[in-house]
Structures are given as structure tokens and as C-alpha cells.
Design a protein around this motif. Sequence first.
Motif, short mmCIF file in Angstrom:
data_model
loop_
_atom_site.label_atom_id
_atom_site.label_comp_id
_atom_site.label_asym_id
_atom_site.label_seq_id
_atom_site.Cartn_x
_atom_site.Cartn_y
_atom_site.Cartn_z
N UNK A 135 29.09 -6.77 26.43
CA UNK A 135 29.90 -5.66 26.93
C UNK A 135 29.40 -4.37 26.28
N UNK A 136 29.89 -3.24 26.79
CA UNK A 136 29.45 -1.96 26.25
C UNK A 136 29.69 -1.82 24.75
N UNK A 137 30.87 -2.26 24.32
CA UNK A 137 31.21 -2.14 22.90
C UNK A 137 30.31 -3.01 22.04
N UNK A 138 29.99 -4.20 22.57
CA UNK A 138 29.11 -5.11 21.81
C UNK A 138 27.70 -4.55 21.72
N UNK A 139 27.22 -3.97 22.82
CA UNK A 139 25.89 -3.36 22.80
C UNK A 139 25.84 -2.24 21.78
N UNK A 140 26.92 -1.49 21.74
CA UNK A 140 27.02 -0.40 20.78
C UNK A 140 26.90 -0.95 19.36
N UNK A 141 27.56 -2.08 19.12
CA UNK A 141 27.50 -2.68 17.80
C UNK A 141 26.10 -3.17 17.48
N UNK A 142 25.42 -3.72 18.48
CA UNK A 142 24.06 -4.19 18.24
C UNK A 142 23.17 -3.01 17.85
N UNK A 143 23.36 -1.90 18.56
CA UNK A 143 22.57 -0.70 18.25
C UNK A 143 22.84 -0.26 16.81
N UNK A 144 24.11 -0.36 16.40
CA UNK A 144 24.46 -0.03 15.02
C UNK A 144 23.80 -1.01 14.06
N UNK A 145 23.86 -2.28 14.45
CA UNK A 145 23.29 -3.31 13.60
C UNK A 145 21.80 -3.11 13.40
N UNK A 146 21.13 -2.71 14.46
CA UNK A 146 19.69 -2.48 14.37
C UNK A 146 19.40 -1.35 13.39
N UNK A 147 20.32 -0.38 13.37
CA UNK A 147 20.15 0.73 12.42
C UNK A 147 20.44 0.27 10.99
N UNK A 148 21.46 -0.57 10.85
CA UNK A 148 21.91 -0.96 9.51
C UNK A 148 20.89 -1.83 8.80
N UNK A 149 20.33 -2.84 9.51
CA UNK A 149 19.47 -3.82 8.82
C UNK A 149 18.27 -3.16 8.16
N UNK A 150 17.88 -2.00 8.66
CA UNK A 150 16.69 -1.38 8.08
C UNK A 150 17.00 -0.62 6.80
N UNK A 151 18.31 -0.54 6.46
CA UNK A 151 18.74 0.15 5.24
C UNK A 151 18.07 1.50 5.08
N UNK A 152 18.31 2.39 6.06
CA UNK A 152 17.65 3.69 6.02
C UNK A 152 18.38 4.64 5.07
N UNK A 153 17.74 5.77 4.80
CA UNK A 153 18.39 6.80 3.98
C UNK A 153 19.36 7.62 4.81
#
Lengths: 349, 293
Positions: A135-153
Motif C-alpha cells: 500500500x502507499x503507506x508501506x511503500x513510504x516506509x520502505x523508502x524510509x527504510x532504504x534511507x535508514x539502513x545506509x546510516x547517513x549523516x
Amino acid sequence: MATVELDDIRKSFGPTEVIKGVSVDVADGEFIVIVGPSGCGKSTLLRMVAGLETITEGELRIGGTRVNAREPMDRDIAMVFQNYALYPHMSVAQNMGYGLRIKGLPKPEIAAKVQEAAELLQLTDFLDRKPRQLSGGQRQRVAMGRAIVREPSVFLFDEPLSNLDAKLRVQMRLEIRELQAKLGITSLYVTHDQVEAMTMADRMIVMNEGRVEQIGTPLDVYERPESLFAAQFIGSPSMNILAVEGREDGLHLDAMILPNPTGVSGPVMLGLRPEHLSPDPGGPIAMKVLLSEPLGANTLLHGKLAGGQSFTASLPGVHRADHRDEPLRLSILPENMHVFDRDTERRVG
Amino acid sequence: MEKRVTFKGWLLPLCLIAPQVFISAVFFFYPAGQAVWQSLFIPDPFGLSSQFVGLENFEYLLGDPYYRASFVTTAIFSTLVTLAAMIPALFLAVMADRLVKSARVYRTLLIWPYAVAPAVAGVLWLFMFNTRVGVIAWYLGQLGYDWNHVLNEGEAMGLVVVASAWGRISYNFLFFFAALQAVPRSIIEAAAIDGARFWRRFFTIVLPLLSPITFFLLVVNIVYAFFETFGVIHTITSGGPQQATTILVYKVFSDGFVGQDLGSSAAQSVILLLLVGLLTVLQFKYIEKRVHY
């Protein structure tokens, strides 16, 4: 984790300057919301920080290092896009682990980090699914997850909630804010939604036509707007703006005389928030009510002043528009009056 | 949800499909029927009468080493043509997609070869590689390479492959270019932020997203190599040297119209017909599964 410093950043497409000098220092771990109407340059500014657009002039520093000429991948940032930009042919886990795979991390380590992020975002049940099965909300979370796992500054968000429905938007708003507070990662968040800006920001940058109108905490901007634009853009319903004449005995508008808190003289613009008006039989403002919108907790009254200017008042409780012939009289506290210069449109006093 | 248009009577829908049915009947069903019918007969050497032989034509073909060799030739030829037509097209499309300013100019120029008829393309390449007057053959001679596709089987195959693939590159380029333009920019940007450089992005993100169009082109190009390269082969090598470039379609022609063995030629056509049918079934089965990623 890092600071982000924008030093007189400018961007031109050919002869047209679209970002006209933006300077701001973002502290480590701060959540900054860039807000403005469509076409104000907010997304362009974010993309310049990401490295997806070149910087024509000025200096951009992340963690104290100049990064103007660096590729996006070398800036230690992660970005969440408006349309999520998930890789459609990869599973959720592959999407989230893609950046780590590129970095060449060993597989078990990637799996562990993806698992960790998935738990944080309640995505553990969906790791094997493809984006189109979410769903849209889950896709949004995946996009967030993709950002989080890289542990950016730095996290960059480009209108991440605008494709969601209203209810989900409120929920995701809270989730993003909680997550950011937990991780403590410096974030830049672009939106055109002033409610998002007000509720999420540590500080917000109000932009208009490539310029910064005001930088400050949401309440600062609401209580003390520095420009006419900021005053009208933040707050709902938007502020009443009246062209008035400042004299010694007060601010004159046709036959009305309002207090003159700053003591200005000559023609100025006066801003009054609808929710700061209160009914007062002896009040100086006389509004002929044409329409009322009952919202339950409060009522919006739309009408005209004696000189024909449109005027809106938001009064608590239920108010019936039974003032058809008799004008409704209102008053306002002097500290809630905002005075702007008529030419520069900046705040006076 | 399925959308269905419903008609009240039978007359209008029949009228609407009639032209297509008519064209298919005249130009496809009738000749195909004729081919099947003829494949069961052997004509006498003067073409005055023919004798019913059942499946003997097919039996003879399957035992014929020349026919089996033609199968192998076709397989090699179509594989090479497909690869030579698709890989450069994809490369050119990727390069053109990177351009911002002059993309339109390149696009237009790259489409032009498609407008050249196969036979004409064949003549062009033949002229360039002509052993006595060909420009490229001459330069190869200067480099010490003695080019002679009239005698060398490998060179003959190489030349017909290049001549057949050349115009096709344009066609494939168009499809690849359009597909590349349809890849959402933000996905590419997300991959760039994730740390993937250009070719890494290409192989892990872009190419998988192009897989439906790639598969479509694969099938279309194989069909092209099988059936539409006749003109090129006819003008350049006429199937020679030593049958080295005699693909199945060319053999149908040379056995039927040059060798006047109409029965065998018809039988070969029927085998080709079955082959196309098989390809089509494969295509639809696979495409239905793969069109969505």
C-alpha cells in the motif's frame, strides 16, 4: 550525524535565477522544514543539497566539509522521494539493502541491517514482497527504510507524504518525526503543506520565489512573521491583510480607527489573524457577515468591511450568521497586530 | 476489471471485422492452404502433372543433410543477427538518452537506416565489400587481409549478418530509446544516491526495467532474421558459397523457384509455418508472465 551549512546558495537555469541566495546553518540533529508554494524553489534547493542539481554559486558544507563538487553518493546523505522511487523489480529487502550491496558489505551484514530497519518500521512481514504489492503507506516506509539502513549523516525528504491520503499523512507525519528524534539524524524536509511544516519542524524555512522569507521555529513564524508573505502563508485561514494609514491617534481604515502598537506613520499593511479577533460590541472593526462556516469547535465568518475589503474572522464555538443587517463588531489585542511596510513588505517594528 | 464492448446484433460486428478477415483469408489462409495441399504432391519435371505422395516430401526433407544443415545455418544466422541488431541499438539508445541538447538530432539520424529496403541495404554492403571494387575490401587488403566473401563461408555469413542487422539497429534503437525515456528519473536518482555509478545503475536498475521491451525485441528480431532477410541474402550471396548462407526461407525459394521442386518447397513452407506458430505461442506465454516486473 552532521551539520549542514548553506552559504549564499544560488541556482540559475540560463539567465533565470531560481534560487536567489539562501543561507542557513542547520545544527546537528535538527529537523528543518522548507515550506513554500509550488515553484518557490524548495525542491530545487533540496536537490542541490542532495547533489542532483548543480550549485551555480555559493557554498554547501556538510559536516564542515565543502561538498559542492561531490557526487550524491559521496555526500553521505539519503533521500526519500515524493513518489518513493522504489526499484520495482526488487523485493522490499533488496530495495532496502541496495545501497549496502553497492558499498560491498557482506551479505549477512546487509541482511542484519535490513532486518533491524524493517523491525523499526514494522516491515518484517513484507520483506519478500515487491513494491507493487504494498500500500502507499508501506511503500513510504520502505523508502524510509532504504534511507535508514545506509546510516547517513543527513536525511532529505522531498514532499514524502503528498501521495498519501489525509489520515495516513497525519500518522506518517508522527512516525517520521518520532523516527528522526530516535535516530537523531539531521533532516531537511520539503513540503508545501503548512500543517506539516508547523507540526514537524524544529525550525522552518519559508520560501517564496527563490528567496527565504523567514527562518525560525514554527511558533516564531506564526507569532512574529517577518514578511507579508510569511504572514499569509502560515496560519489557516490565512491572515487578513488591510492597507491602512498610520497616524498619531491610531491606524486609520476609512472610518475605522485601530490602535497603533508600533507607532508607525504613513501608509502600511496591517495583518490580523482571523482567530485573534473576538466579538466586542464596542470593538473598532465592523464586518458585514456574508457567509458562515461552522466547524464545530469554531466558526469561520466571511464578510466585508465598510470599505468593501474581504475579511474573515474565526470565532470560538458556534456562531450563527444572523447579523444580516447589523454589522458584527470585533476587536483585537494590540500584540496580535502585525504591521508591514507597504513597499518592502517586511515587518515594521 | 475487464471492459467489454457489447453489440446488440451480429451485423455491425461482422462488418467491422470483415476487412481484416478478408485480407487474412486472401493473403494468408488461402496461400497457407495451398502450401499444405502442395506439400502432399510431387510435380513431374515439366510441371504438367503432379502425383499424390502423402508425407513423403516431409520424410525426404528430414533425411536430407542439406536441409538439416540449413537449420543449423538459420540458427547461427538468426542468433548473430539478433545480437548484432540489439546490442549496438541498446548501446546507442543509452548514449542518446544521456544527451540533453542534441538528443533529437541523433535520434533522427539513427532512425534513417530503417527506411532503407533490405535488398537495397544488401546492395550497399555488397558494394562496400566487393572483392574487386569495394572500399572496405580494399582497405582490408591494404591491411593485409584478403577479403573474399564469395569464396570464404565465414566472411559470407559475417557480411549477410551485418547487412541484415544494420537497418534493424534503427528499429531496435527506437524501442530502447523510448523505454529508457520512460524509466522514472527519480529511480535513477535514488540509485545514484544509493551509491551506484552509471554502468552499475545500468545493469542493476535500468536493464531489469527494460526486460519486457528487450524480450519483445528479441522475438521480433528473431522473426525478422528468419523471414525478412531474404532480400539481403539474395542480393549478397544468393545463399552461397556452398549453401553457407542458405537459411530456411532462402531454401524454400531456391528449391521451389530455382530448383522447381514445388512439393519440397511447399513442405518446407509448412515446417516454417509450424515454427512460427511455436514462436508465437512461446512469445505469448512468456510475455504474459514477464510484462509486469
